[in-house]
Design an enzyme around this catalytic site. Structure first.
Site, PDB file in Angstrom:
ATOM      1  N   TYR A 158       0.850  -1.195   0.000  1.00 43.01           N
ATOM      2  CA  TYR A 158       0.000   0.000   0.000  1.00 43.01           C
ATOM      3  C   TYR A 158       0.880   1.238   0.000  1.00 43.01           C
ATOM      4  O   TYR A 158       1.802   1.364   0.809  1.00 43.01           O
ATOM      5  CB  TYR A 158      -0.917   0.010   1.240  1.00 43.01           C
ATOM      6  CG  TYR A 158      -1.765   1.260   1.279  1.00 43.01           C
ATOM      7  CD1 TYR A 158      -2.825   1.437   0.397  1.00 43.01           C
ATOM      8  CD2 TYR A 158      -1.496   2.287   2.185  1.00 43.01           C
ATOM      9  CE1 TYR A 158      -3.592   2.599   0.411  1.00 43.01           C
ATOM     10  CE2 TYR A 158      -2.252   3.452   2.207  1.00 43.01           C
ATOM     11  CZ  TYR A 158      -3.307   3.593   1.324  1.00 43.01           C
ATOM     12  OH  TYR A 158      -4.054   4.746   1.326  1.00 43.01           O
ATOM     13  N   ASP A 260       9.258   2.754  -0.316  1.00 46.54           N
ATOM     14  CA  ASP A 260       8.242   3.486   0.435  1.00 46.54           C
ATOM     15  C   ASP A 260       8.561   3.266   1.908  1.00 46.54           C
ATOM     16  O   ASP A 260       8.324   2.193   2.458  1.00 46.54           O
ATOM     17  CB  ASP A 260       6.850   2.956   0.075  1.00 46.54           C
ATOM     18  CG  ASP A 260       5.752   3.668   0.857  1.00 46.54           C
ATOM     19  OD1 ASP A 260       6.070   4.300   1.877  1.00 46.54           O
ATOM     20  OD2 ASP A 260       4.587   3.566   0.440  1.00 46.54           O
ATOM     21  N   LYS A 287       4.021  10.275   7.382  1.00 46.02           N
ATOM     22  CA  LYS A 287       3.658   9.952   8.771  1.00 46.02           C
ATOM     23  C   LYS A 287       4.593  10.592   9.801  1.00 46.02           C
ATOM     24  O   LYS A 287       4.487  11.756  10.067  1.00 46.02           O
ATOM     25  CB  LYS A 287       3.586   8.445   8.961  1.00 46.02           C
ATOM     26  CG  LYS A 287       2.464   7.812   8.109  1.00 46.02           C
ATOM     27  CD  LYS A 287       2.051   6.476   8.638  1.00 46.02           C
ATOM     28  CE  LYS A 287       1.223   5.686   7.680  1.00 46.02           C
ATOM     29  NZ  LYS A 287      -0.203   5.681   7.985  1.00 46.02           N
TER      30      LYS A 287
END
Ligand code: PMP
Length: 450
Positions: A158, A260, A287
Site C-alpha cells: 500500500y 516506500d 507519517k
C-alpha cells in the site's frame, strides 16, 4: 425476570456498546453528513468506531471518557506519542510567527537537511502534504527519468491512493491469480483500465519470481516501488536477499527502485534501507516525519530530483502545492527527528522484540494459532497457522476472531488498529508493554468460549 442470553461471539460487542454510548450517538449523527461517518476508510469497524477526544503520551480518551492505552500512534505517525512537549513547543513558537508563507522558509531547510543527513540514498528531498502525493511524484519522476511508463508494485503493498498503486492492495484469492505471477486487480472502482494494464504486480519475498517478472517487463518498466516492511498487509518484513535482488535486477535494467519508507523509516536511524543495507534511487516518506501534522516527502538521487528544479525555467516536472512544506509540519518534524536518536530507536526496537516474544507466548499458551510479525517497533497479529511471508499468506486468517480480539482489547482499555497491526511509541515503556500483553491474555480465553 427475563434474562437475555448474549452468544459468546457477540459478548465483546455488547460490552463495547455499553462502554461507548456517546461515541454511538456522535457517529450516528456523523453518518448523516459524512459517508460512513468519517474521512478515513480503514478506521471504520463495526458496530461503530469509538470517537476520540484527546490524547497524552500513550493514552487516549474517547468521548465516553474511556481511557485507552494506545498502540496505534495514529497508525505509526506519532512516534513520540500524543502531545509531546518538545513538539508542541516548536509548533506553538511557529504558530506565533505564522502558519504558511508564499515563499521558502528556514524550517523547511532544517527538515530537508535532517532527512538528507539521516538517509544515505537521499541527496535531495521535496515536501508534500501526504504520503499519497509523495508516491505520486516519485512515480512521475521515475517515468520522466526513464522515459518508460509501467510501474512494478508488490502484491499487498500500500502506497496511498494514486491510481498507479491502487492496484492489488488486498485482492481476494479468487481474483489474485498465480502466486508467482499475480494478476493486477483494481483496489478501487473508478480506475482507468489503462492504469491497471500498466502495473506489474510482484510477489513479496520471492526474489527469483519477482526478478523474472521485472526482466520480462523491463522495456516498459519505469520503477519498482516496495515497502521494506509490508505495512497494511500486516507488518511483514522483507527477508534477507529480497530487496538486494530487487536492487540488483533494477540496476542492471535501468529501472528505478523506490522504497516506500512512510512506515518503515522508524526501524533504523537511516530508515529500513540502512537496516537492510540496500540503497534505492528514490524514497517516499510520510507519517512520523510530520510529527503529528500533515506531511509527506520524496527524495533521492540528485540527478532525478533535479527534474523538479524550476530555477532554470519551467521545470520538467512542476510541483506546486499551496500547503507544501508548511512551516508547522516542518518544525514538528524537526523536533520529532531530533528526539528520534539512535538510542531512542534502539530502545523502541528492544521493546518491539520483547512484545513480539510475549505475544507469541500468550497465543501459544492459549492454544490459538497465530503468527506475530514485525520489525523494530512495528508488529502485527495474524490469526492463522500458516507462516506469514507475504500478503498471500494472510488471506486465510480468521478475520472474525481478529475483530473480537480487537473489541476485547478495547474493553480491556487497549487500542490497536482493527487490522491487527500496531506500533510502539517512545511514550511506551516496559510497564505498558506488560499491560498490553496482560490485556491480550485476559481476552484470549474469552475468544475460545462458544
Ligand atoms: N505508504 C505507506 C506505506 C502507507 O502506510 C501510507 C499510509 N497508510 C501511505 C504511503 C500514504 O500516506 P498518506 O496517508 O499520508 O497519504
Amino acid at each position: 425476570m427475563e434474562t437475555r442470553v448474549v452468544p459468546p461471539a457477540l459478548r465483546e460487542e455488547e460490552a463495547y456498546r455499553l462502554r461507548t454510548p456517546a461515541s454511538s450517538r456522535c457517529f450516528l449523527e456523523a453518518r448523516e453528513y459524512l459517508p460512513g461517518g468519517d474521512s478515513r476508510s480503514p478506521l471504520y469497524y463495526p458496530p461503530y468506531p469509538a470517537v476520540l477526544d484527546r490524547g497524552q503520551g500513550c493514552w487516549l480518551i474517547d468521548l465516553d471518557g474511556n481511557t485507552l492505552l494506545d498502540f496505534t500512534g495514529n497508525h505509526s505517525s506519532l512516534i513520540h506519542g500524543y502531545g509531546h512537549p518538545q513538539v508542541l513547543d516548536a509548533v506553538h513558537r511557529q504558530l506565533d510567527k505564522g502558519t504558511i508563507f508564499p515563499g521558502p522558509t528556514e524550517p523547511q531547510l532544517r527538515l530537508a537537511k535532517l532527512l538528507c543527513e539521516r538517509i544515505a540514498s537521499v541527496d535531495q528531498v521535496r515536501f508534500t502534504n501526504s504520503g499519497t502525493e509523495a508516491t505520486l511524484n516519485a512515480i512521475r519522476a521515475a517515468r520522466a527519468f526513464t522515459g518508460r511508463h509501467k510501474v512494478g508494485k508488490i502484491e499487498g503493498g500500500y502506497h496511498g491512493t494514486p491510481d498507479d498503486v491502487m492496484v492489488s492492495t488486498h485482492p481476494s484469492i479468487a481474483e489474485a491469480g498465480d502466486r508467482l505471477r499475480p494478476r493486477a486487480r483494481p483496489a478501487s472502482r473508478g480506475l482507468p483500465p489503462a492504469t491497471i494494464d500498466g502495473v506489474v504486480v510482484l510477489p513479496f519475498n520471492d526474489a527469483d519470481a519477482a526478478a523474472r517478472l521485472i526482466e520480462h517487463e523491463s522495456d516498459h518498466l519505469a520503477a519498482v516501488i516496495v515497502e521494506p516492511v509490508l505495512g497494511s498487509a500486516g507488518m511483514i518484513p522483507a527477508e534477507r536477499g529480497f530487496l538486494e535482488t530487487l536492487r540488483e535486477v533494477t540496476r542492471q535494467l535501468s529501472v528505478l527502485l523506490i522504497f516506500d519508507e512512510v512506515v518503515s523509516l522508524r526501524t533504523s536511524f537511516g530508515g529500513a534501507q540502512e537496516h537492510y543495507g540496500v540503497r534505492p534511487d528514490l524514497t517516499v516518506l510520510g507519517k512520523l516525519i510530520g510529527g503529528g501534522f500533515p506531511l509527506g516527502a520524496f527524495g533521492g538521487r540528485e540527478e532525478i530530483m533535479r527534474l523538479f528544479d524550476p530555477s532554470g525555467g519551467r521545470p520538467p516536472i512542476p510541483h506546486p502545492g499551496s500547503y507544501n512544506a508548511n512551516p508547522i509540519s516542518m518544525v514538528a518534524g524537526v523536533a520529532t527527528l531530533e528526539l528520534l536518536t539512535r538510542d531512542a530507536i534502539a530502545h523502541l526496537n528492544r521493546l518491539g522484540e520483547s512484545l513480539r516474544r510475549e505475544l507469541r507466548l500468550a497465543f501459544d499458551e492459549a492454544g490459538i494459532a497465530s503468527q506475530i510479525t514485525g520489525l523494530g517497533s512495528l508488529f502485527a497479529i495474524h490469526l492463522t497457522s500458516r507462516p506469514v511471508r507475504s500478503y498471500r499468506d494472510t488471506i486465510g486468517a480468521d478475520a472474525d476472531l481478529r475483530h473480537r480480539l480487537f473489541l476485547g482489547l478495547f474493553n480491556e482499555g487497549v487500542l490497536m488498529d482493527p487490522r491487527g497491526v500496531g506500533t510502539i511509541s517512545t511514550a511506551i515503556g516496559e510497564p505498558e508493554v506488560d499491560q498490553f500483553v496482560g490485556a491480550v491474555r485476559a481476552v484470549l480465553p474469552r475468544l475460545l468460549e462458544s
